[in-house]
Design a protein around this motif. Structure first.
Motif, PDB file in Angstrom:
ATOM      1  N   GLY A   1       0.800  -1.222   0.000  1.00 45.24           N
ATOM      2  CA  GLY A   1       0.000   0.000   0.000  1.00 45.24           C
ATOM      3  C   GLY A   1       0.828   1.265   0.000  1.00 45.24           C
ATOM      4  N   VAL A   2       2.053   1.166  -0.505  1.00 45.93           N
ATOM      5  CA  VAL A   2       2.964   2.324  -0.570  1.00 45.93           C
ATOM      6  C   VAL A   2       3.092   2.766  -2.023  1.00 45.93           C
ATOM      7  N   GLU A   3       3.004   4.065  -2.265  1.00 45.20           N
ATOM      8  CA  GLU A   3       3.046   4.575  -3.639  1.00 45.20           C
ATOM      9  C   GLU A   3       4.477   4.609  -4.161  1.00 45.20           C
ATOM     10  N   PHE A   4       4.644   4.146  -5.396  1.00 41.64           N
ATOM     11  CA  PHE A   4       5.938   4.192  -6.073  1.00 41.64           C
ATOM     12  C   PHE A   4       5.992   5.481  -6.881  1.00 41.64           C
ATOM     13  N   ILE A   5       6.964   6.329  -6.623  1.00 38.20           N
ATOM     14  CA  ILE A   5       7.091   7.595  -7.354  1.00 38.20           C
ATOM     15  C   ILE A   5       7.856   7.304  -8.640  1.00 38.20           C
ATOM     16  N   GLY A   6       7.119   6.706  -9.556  1.00 41.31           N
ATOM     17  CA  GLY A   6       7.674   6.257 -10.823  1.00 41.31           C
ATOM     18  C   GLY A   6       6.550   5.665 -11.649  1.00 41.31           C
ATOM     19  N   PRO A   7       6.872   5.003 -12.739  1.00 36.81           N
ATOM     20  CA  PRO A   7       5.842   4.469 -13.631  1.00 36.81           C
ATOM     21  C   PRO A   7       5.197   3.197 -13.082  1.00 36.81           C
TER      22      PRO A   7
ATOM     23  N   GLU B   1      18.457  12.202 -26.406  1.00 35.44           N
ATOM     24  CA  GLU B   1      17.339  11.598 -25.703  1.00 35.44           C
ATOM     25  C   GLU B   1      16.206  12.604 -25.504  1.00 35.44           C
ATOM     26  N   ILE B   2      15.003  12.071 -25.442  1.00 35.15           N
ATOM     27  CA  ILE B   2      13.806  12.887 -25.256  1.00 35.15           C
ATOM     28  C   ILE B   2      13.244  12.660 -23.858  1.00 35.15           C
ATOM     29  N   GLN B   3      12.991  13.749 -23.140  1.00 34.34           N
ATOM     30  CA  GLN B   3      12.366  13.663 -21.821  1.00 34.34           C
ATOM     31  C   GLN B   3      10.852  13.616 -21.983  1.00 34.34           C
ATOM     32  N   VAL B   4      10.226  12.582 -21.436  1.00 28.19           N
ATOM     33  CA  VAL B   4       8.769  12.498 -21.460  1.00 28.19           C
ATOM     34  C   VAL B   4       8.230  12.593 -20.037  1.00 28.19           C
ATOM     35  N   LEU B   5       6.976  13.027 -19.943  1.00 33.68           N
ATOM     36  CA  LEU B   5       6.318  13.180 -18.645  1.00 33.68           C
ATOM     37  C   LEU B   5       4.843  12.872 -18.825  1.00 33.68           C
ATOM     38  N   GLY B   6       4.333  11.942 -18.033  1.00 32.43           N
ATOM     39  CA  GLY B   6       2.931  11.566 -18.142  1.00 32.43           C
ATOM     40  C   GLY B   6       2.272  11.492 -16.786  1.00 32.43           C
ATOM     41  N   ASP B   7       0.928  11.576 -16.776  1.00 32.42           N
ATOM     42  CA  ASP B   7       0.194  11.430 -15.523  1.00 32.42           C
ATOM     43  C   ASP B   7      -0.698  10.200 -15.588  1.00 32.42           C
ATOM     44  N   LYS B   8      -1.479   9.979 -14.553  1.00 28.58           N
ATOM     45  CA  LYS B   8      -2.332   8.795 -14.469  1.00 28.58           C
ATOM     46  C   LYS B   8      -3.687   9.002 -15.145  1.00 28.58           C
TER      47      LYS B   8
ATOM     48  N   TYR C   1       2.389   4.817 -19.917  1.00 30.65           N
ATOM     49  CA  TYR C   1       3.447   5.371 -19.072  1.00 30.65           C
ATOM     50  C   TYR C   1       2.960   6.604 -18.319  1.00 30.65           C
ATOM     51  N   CYS C   2       3.355   6.697 -17.062  1.00 33.11           N
ATOM     52  CA  CYS C   2       3.175   7.926 -16.296  1.00 33.11           C
ATOM     53  C   CYS C   2       4.444   8.160 -15.487  1.00 33.11           C
ATOM     54  N   SER C   3       4.624   9.368 -14.978  1.00 29.78           N
ATOM     55  CA  SER C   3       5.837   9.813 -14.300  1.00 29.78           C
ATOM     56  C   SER C   3       6.852  10.306 -15.338  1.00 29.78           C
ATOM     57  N   ALA C   4       8.054  10.617 -14.889  1.00 31.21           N
ATOM     58  CA  ALA C   4       9.117  11.076 -15.790  1.00 31.21           C
ATOM     59  C   ALA C   4       9.844   9.868 -16.364  1.00 31.21           C
ATOM     60  N   GLY C   5      10.183   9.941 -17.629  1.00 27.03           N
ATOM     61  CA  GLY C   5      10.940   8.882 -18.290  1.00 27.03           C
ATOM     62  C   GLY C   5      11.710   9.448 -19.457  1.00 27.03           C
ATOM     63  N   THR C   6      12.600   8.661 -19.994  1.00 23.05           N
ATOM     64  CA  THR C   6      13.444   9.139 -21.081  1.00 23.05           C
ATOM     65  C   THR C   6      13.524   8.100 -22.190  1.00 23.05           C
ATOM     66  N   VAL C   7      13.294   8.549 -23.411  1.00 23.91           N
ATOM     67  CA  VAL C   7      13.447   7.694 -24.579  1.00 23.91           C
ATOM     68  C   VAL C   7      14.742   8.101 -25.274  1.00 23.91           C
ATOM     69  N   GLU C   8      15.671   7.159 -25.369  1.00 22.44           N
ATOM     70  CA  GLU C   8      16.991   7.449 -25.919  1.00 22.44           C
ATOM     71  C   GLU C   8      17.076   7.011 -27.375  1.00 22.44           C
ATOM     72  N   PHE C   9      17.732   7.837 -28.180  1.00 17.78           N
ATOM     73  CA  PHE C   9      17.924   7.565 -29.595  1.00 17.78           C
ATOM     74  C   PHE C   9      19.392   7.735 -29.956  1.00 17.78           C
TER      75      PHE C   9
ATOM     76  N   ASN D   1      14.415   4.580 -20.524  1.00 14.11           N
ATOM     77  CA  ASN D   1      14.732   4.520 -19.105  1.00 14.11           C
ATOM     78  C   ASN D   1      13.496   4.942 -18.324  1.00 14.11           C
ATOM     79  N   THR D   2      12.953   4.012 -17.565  1.00 11.92           N
ATOM     80  CA  THR D   2      11.701   4.255 -16.853  1.00 11.92           C
ATOM     81  C   THR D   2      11.982   4.853 -15.474  1.00 11.92           C
ATOM     82  N   ARG D   3      12.670   5.963 -15.486  1.00 13.21           N
ATOM     83  CA  ARG D   3      13.102   6.605 -14.247  1.00 13.21           C
ATOM     84  C   ARG D   3      13.562   8.012 -14.551  1.00 13.21           C
ATOM     85  N   LEU D   4      13.973   8.709 -13.530  1.00 14.58           N
ATOM     86  CA  LEU D   4      14.603  10.013 -13.684  1.00 14.58           C
ATOM     87  C   LEU D   4      16.028   9.808 -14.176  1.00 14.58           C
ATOM     88  N   GLN D   5      16.470  10.639 -15.130  1.00 13.53           N
ATOM     89  CA  GLN D   5      17.830  10.526 -15.643  1.00 13.53           C
ATOM     90  C   GLN D   5      18.802  11.376 -14.823  1.00 13.53           C
ATOM     91  N   VAL D   6      20.052  10.969 -14.819  1.00 12.45           N
ATOM     92  CA  VAL D   6      21.093  11.741 -14.144  1.00 12.45           C
ATOM     93  C   VAL D   6      21.096  13.179 -14.653  1.00 12.45           C
TER      94      VAL D   6
END
Length: 666
Positions: free
Chosen positions: A99-105, A210-217, A268-276, A290-295
């Motif tokens: 029952g803990v929220e994951f701050i990610g996708p 790379e492209i920064q993407v951001l989505g919600d629920k 997808y929701c949260s911040a993620g990055t599609v690399e090319f 990358n299904t996470r925040l990038q460096v």
């Protein structure tokens, strides 16, 4: 909104998340290993929980230990940072079950896109252009060689669950595949607990964009522009910038829309990055998601004014994005330089030890410039051998690329780090490199421009003169101060001359100083006079000077006959002598360093993983001699020429210090 979140990470990213949480009024919980008990993220958090030994696979990536910390503190959500558990579906599932929220996708997106093999297949099915490769599981090195031959050399051997350059090798022939396959599996297992490997074609001279993407629920998803990440070393990014100096608006839009389409395909929701990877004709190919925040997320934040960590937290709490694609405006230019605990003079090998001095440039945010430093260390802290060598991310922003680069030059000049080897000189060298200034970048930039490694910067003549002028002005201050002290003690102040001979970088300058003190004119033998305004007192480690309206910040260390001065990637032993002393110095014989040509010395602190040869063996040029592991990276040490092994002084499992003798040769 959450009242308390736990950060399942360490170092600068943990500190970064804590800053945003604090701004939002959210309490934070840090976790730490034995090696991190005095770490900055532990000091910054409201609470901290000990989770085990220094090794990540016994602490930071042990899900049960993180879950126990959550239960003990009552945290309602977890931010995973990057690396460690950030892309582990099992972790997200464990959080959901508790029952803990994951701050990610969502778990499905992590499973689909976090695994490099699966993501490649899904991208191909979705019609996304992908690099040719073999996405199936590879059993052993022989199979890897067979697959590599079918794809065609060169190939990239990559960890399926990897990131940050870990578990990644480029192979140009069968032998390199055999060696790289096992090293990649070892690194992948050590870093991610998953040793699966895949192989793909290595596209030569590509850009990494790379492209920064951001989505919600609620089904909203958008892209926040791109980041140019082409300057890499060992497949690990060193300098990033946003936007890319290469893309045009049309290509940016096409890449962004494709990235969003891919993200939506996995809800997808949260911040993620599609690399090319992008070739010279602006053709782009999906590399991974990358299904996470990038460096390198700060450069996107600087050009969009959007706090990505805040958005991740809000999305996890169920909020809708408060803006749409039409609201995204890329403003100005941002550059990020990664400060690594790596010695560029030793082929960038890891360096550990205590930070006897750590003074970043002052952070600021003005209308025309920004300096930002994301860090997880402090002066007096320890750089451990157990974790990634990155200790800070220095970022600058300006209205255009030229001024952002200049701001970065000034910031690096003023950044003081002592006690460990670090790459600040190399970062300076890149900022001044003509190819970087022109924006002609590829992932082979470092290999192309520094093929023999980095040995420091040779300053151009005009810059060297300015350094010499500052050194002469500082020497006069030192001598006048000494004269006043001796005069006070003896009631007779000795006279201080104004003529000096400054030697640096193999050149000598005969100078005469007019006036002196904070403002002086340094006149050279050819009658050129440089006005020097100087803000420096003996004992200061940074000298700030202004010559003809141009500001300079030089790192200074007082020595017997002058100074050690570091400026713009150079490390100079600057002698400032009287004319007579300089004349006598020219007659002194040069002291030669000891001969270590018949020894293999350990280039960095680390642990011996493997010894490949035995006493009495004949070794050939380029042959692997041993493998040393440090900071989660395996480093293969090779013979520089044909020789016979006469003695082996180390054994597998042994910890070695820098320059400790591993083996000797006849």
């Amino acid at each position: 909104m959450f009242d308390k979140i736990l950060i399942a990470n360490r170092g600068e990213i943990a500190c970064r998340v804590i800053k945003t949480a604090r701004k939002m009024g959210i309490r934070t919980v840090a976790v730490y290993s034995d090696a991190d008990k005095d770490a900055l993220h532990v000091r910054m958090a409201d609470e901290a929980v000990h989770i085990g030994p220094p090794q990540a696979n016994q602490s930071y990536i042990v899900i049960d230990k993180i879950m126990a910390a959550i239960k003990a503190t009552g945290a309602q959500a977890v931010h995973p940072g990057y690396g460690f558990l950030s892309e582990r579906a099992e972790f997200a599932q464990a959080l959901a079950a508790a029952g803990v929220e994951f701050i990610g996708p969502p778990v499905g997106a992590i499973e689909a896109m976090g695994d490099k093999i699966t993501s490649k297949k899904l991208a191909a099915e979705a019609g996304v252009s992908t690099v040719p490769g073999y996405m199936g599981l590879i059993g052993d090195a022989d199979e890897a060689v067979k697959i590599s031959r079918e794809i065609g050399y060169p190939v990239m051997i990559k960890a399926s669950a990897g990131g940050g350059g870990k578990g990644m090798r480029i192979a140009w022939n069968d032998q390199e595949v055999v060696e790289g396959f096992q090293s990649s599996k070892n690194e992948a297992a050590s870093s991610f607990g998953d040793d699966r490997i895949f192989i793909e074609k290595f596209v030569t001279s590509p850009r990494h964009i790379e492209i920064q993407v951001l989505g919600d629920k609620h089904g909203n998803c958008l892209y926040l522009g791109e980041r140019e990440c082409s300057i890499q070393r060992r497949n690990q990014k060193v300098i990033e910038e946003a936007p890319s100096p290469f893309l045009d608006p049309e290509t940016r839009k096409a890449m962004g829309e494709q990235a969003v389409a891919l993200a939506k395909a996995v809800d997808y929701c949260s911040a993620g990055t599609v690399e090319f990877i992008v070739d010279g004709e602006k053709n782009f190919y999906f590399l991974e998601m990358n299904t996470r925040l990038q460096v390198e997320h700060p450069v996107t934040e600087l050009i969009t004014r959007i706090d990505l960590v805040e958005q991740m937290i809000r999305v996890a709490a169920g909020e809708k994005l408060a803006f749409g694609q039409e609201d995204i405006d890329l403003d100005g230019w941002a550059i990020e330089s990664r400060l690594y605990a790596e010695d560029p003079y030793r082929n960038f090998l890891p360096s550990i030890g205590r930070l006897t001095r750590y003074r970043p440039p002052e952070e600021h945010s003005h209308l025309t410039s920004v300096v930002r430093n994301d860090t997880g260390v402090y002066e007096g802290g320890e750089i451990s051998m157990y974790y990634d060598p990155m200790i800070a991310k220095l970022c600058t922003w300006a209205p255009d690329r030229e001024r952002a680069i200049e701001a970065m030059r000034d910031a690096v000049d003023a950044f003081e780090v002592e006690g460990i080897g670090h790459n600040l000189p190399f970062l300076s060298a890149v900022m001044d490199h003509p190819r970087f200034i022109e924006g002609r970048l590829t992932t082979a930039f470092i290999a192309d421009e520094f093929p023999d490694g980095f040995s420091g910067v040779t300053l151009p003549g005009s810059t060297l003169r300015r350094v010499a002028a500052v050194a002469a002005a500082m020497k006069l201050i030192v001598e006048r101060r000494a004269a006043r002290i001796s005069g006070t003690m003896s009631n007779h102040e000795r006279a201080v001359g104004t003529r000096w001979v400054v030697s640096a970088q193999g050149e000598e300058f005969d100078v005469a100083i007019e006036n002196g003190g904070e403002e002086a004119t340094v006149r050279f033998a050819d009658d050129e006079g440089l006005g020097v305004r100087l803000d420096w007192t003996p004992g200061d480690t940074v000298a700030r000077a202004n010559i003809g309206g141009d500001a300079m910040a030089l790192k200074v260390e007082l020595r017997t006959e002058g100074f050690r001065i570091r400026y713009r990637g150079s490390d100079l032993d600057v002698k400032v002598r009287t004319p007579r002393a300089a004349e006598l110095a020219r007659l002194m014989p040069e002291k030669l360093p000891p001969d270590t040509s018949k020894m293999l010395l350990c280039p960095m602190p680390g642990v011996v993983v493997k010894i490949n040869v035995a006493e009495g063996d004949e070794v050939q040029d380029g042959q692997a001699l041993c493998t040393v592991e440090a900071m989660k990276m395996e480093n293969v040490l090779r013979a520089e020429r044909k020789a016979k092994v006469s003695k082996i002084n180390a054994k597998p499992g042994q910890s070695l210090a820098v320059d400790e003798v591993i083996m000797e040769f006849e």
